[in-house]
Design a protein around this motif. Structure first.
Motif, PDB file in Angstrom:
ATOM      1  N   GLN A 162       1.311  72.154 -54.023  1.00  0.00           N
ATOM      2  CA  GLN A 162       1.827  73.099 -53.035  1.00  0.00           C
ATOM      3  C   GLN A 162       0.841  74.248 -52.921  1.00  0.00           C
ATOM      4  OE1 GLN A 162       5.760  74.477 -53.817  1.00  0.00           O
ATOM      5  NE2 GLN A 162       6.668  72.781 -52.676  1.00  0.00           N
ATOM      6  N   ASN A 167       0.828  67.440 -47.749  1.00  0.00           N
ATOM      7  CA  ASN A 167       0.334  66.971 -46.454  1.00  0.00           C
ATOM      8  C   ASN A 167      -0.098  68.118 -45.541  1.00  0.00           C
ATOM      9  OD1 ASN A 167       0.943  64.351 -47.233  1.00  0.00           O
ATOM     10  ND2 ASN A 167       3.035  64.500 -46.449  1.00  0.00           N
ATOM     11  N   GLN A 168      -0.158  69.308 -46.072  1.00  0.00           N
ATOM     12  CA  GLN A 168      -0.527  70.524 -45.333  1.00  0.00           C
ATOM     13  C   GLN A 168       0.443  70.828 -44.193  1.00  0.00           C
ATOM     14  OE1 GLN A 168      -2.802  72.803 -46.294  1.00  0.00           O
ATOM     15  NE2 GLN A 168      -2.995  71.499 -48.089  1.00  0.00           N
ATOM     16  N   GLU A 169       1.708  70.510 -44.400  1.00  0.00           N
ATOM     17  CA  GLU A 169       2.753  70.883 -43.460  1.00  0.00           C
ATOM     18  C   GLU A 169       3.476  72.092 -44.021  1.00  0.00           C
ATOM     19  OE1 GLU A 169       5.293  67.570 -42.692  1.00  0.00           O
ATOM     20  OE2 GLU A 169       3.635  66.281 -42.092  1.00  0.00           O
ATOM     21  N   VAL A 170       3.868  73.004 -43.143  1.00  0.00           N
ATOM     22  CA  VAL A 170       4.521  74.241 -43.561  1.00  0.00           C
ATOM     23  C   VAL A 170       5.924  73.933 -44.080  1.00  0.00           C
ATOM     24  CG1 VAL A 170       5.328  76.500 -42.818  1.00  0.00           C
ATOM     25  CG2 VAL A 170       3.196  75.591 -41.900  1.00  0.00           C
ATOM     26  N   GLU A 224       2.771  81.709 -46.108  1.00  0.00           N
ATOM     27  CA  GLU A 224       3.217  80.348 -45.821  1.00  0.00           C
ATOM     28  C   GLU A 224       3.061  79.460 -47.050  1.00  0.00           C
ATOM     29  OE1 GLU A 224       2.256  79.782 -41.120  1.00  0.00           O
ATOM     30  OE2 GLU A 224       0.566  79.584 -42.514  1.00  0.00           O
ATOM     31  N   PHE A 262       2.666  75.496 -48.030  1.00  0.00           N
ATOM     32  CA  PHE A 262       2.309  74.184 -47.509  1.00  0.00           C
ATOM     33  C   PHE A 262       2.550  73.133 -48.582  1.00  0.00           C
ATOM     34  CE2 PHE A 262      -0.291  77.204 -45.186  1.00  0.00           C
ATOM     35  CZ  PHE A 262      -0.182  76.762 -43.879  1.00  0.00           C
ATOM     36  N   ASP A 263       2.980  71.946 -48.154  1.00  0.00           N
ATOM     37  CA  ASP A 263       3.133  70.838 -49.096  1.00  0.00           C
ATOM     38  C   ASP A 263       1.823  70.060 -49.204  1.00  0.00           C
ATOM     39  OD1 ASP A 263       3.025  69.413 -46.748  1.00  0.00           O
ATOM     40  OD2 ASP A 263       5.057  68.606 -46.876  1.00  0.00           O
TER      41      ASP A 263
END
Length: 156
Positions: A33, A48-51, A43, A45-46
């Motif tokens: 993370q 997969n670089q998704e917020v 922010e 991010f996980d």
């Protein structure tokens, strides 16, 4: 006059605050993370670089913008050096507040997650410190000008 060396330093303060607003201040990666802080938002991010989550930190951007605006105003106060030095001193306090707010935000997040590592401070954070140095140099040259004018007045 606007072409004095202190005006160049004050313009560098404005540019540094622009860099602070436009770039990342801090980043921390823990267990795939990533937490990223810029002047307006924190922010998460996980992998997969998704917020995953986003928290507003508008006060950091507001402090940086106000500091840049004060430096810009100070450039055009060249006829009143005392006022110019006062504006720069207030600006120094704002920048110290900005560094403290950034530091407290990042350390608070690390404490909340129970992490010992401090994370990585990015170019936006270092631009604040550069702006503080430029502001100090501008004040030094303004003070030199004021002392020169006073010494010339004594000779008359």
């Amino acid at each position: 006059m606007i072409q004095r060396i202190q005006s160049i330093f004050l313009l560098l303060v404005v540019i540094s605050m622009g860099v602070t607003i436009g770039t990342e201040l801090w980043e921390q990666t823990v267990n795939e993370q990533t937490w990223k802080l810029n002047a307006f938002v924190l922010e998460n991010f996980d992998a997969n670089q998704e917020v995953v989550s986003s928290t507003s930190k508008w006060f950091l951007g507001a402090l940086a913008a106000f500091s840049g605006l004060l430096a810009l105003i100070s450039i055009f106060q060249y006829k009143n050096r005392t006022r110019q030095m006062m504006i720069n001193m207030i600006n120094s306090l704002l920048m110290v507040g900005l560094v403290a707010a950034t530091f407290l935000t990042t350390n608070g997040l690390n404490s909340e997650m129970g992490i010992e590592a401090a994370g990585t401070y990015k170019i936006g954070f270092w631009a604040i410190l550069a702006a503080m140095v430029f502001n100090m140099l501008a004040n030094r040259f303004i003070r030199k000008d004021e002392m020169l004018v006073r010494s010339v007045d004594r000779i008359r």
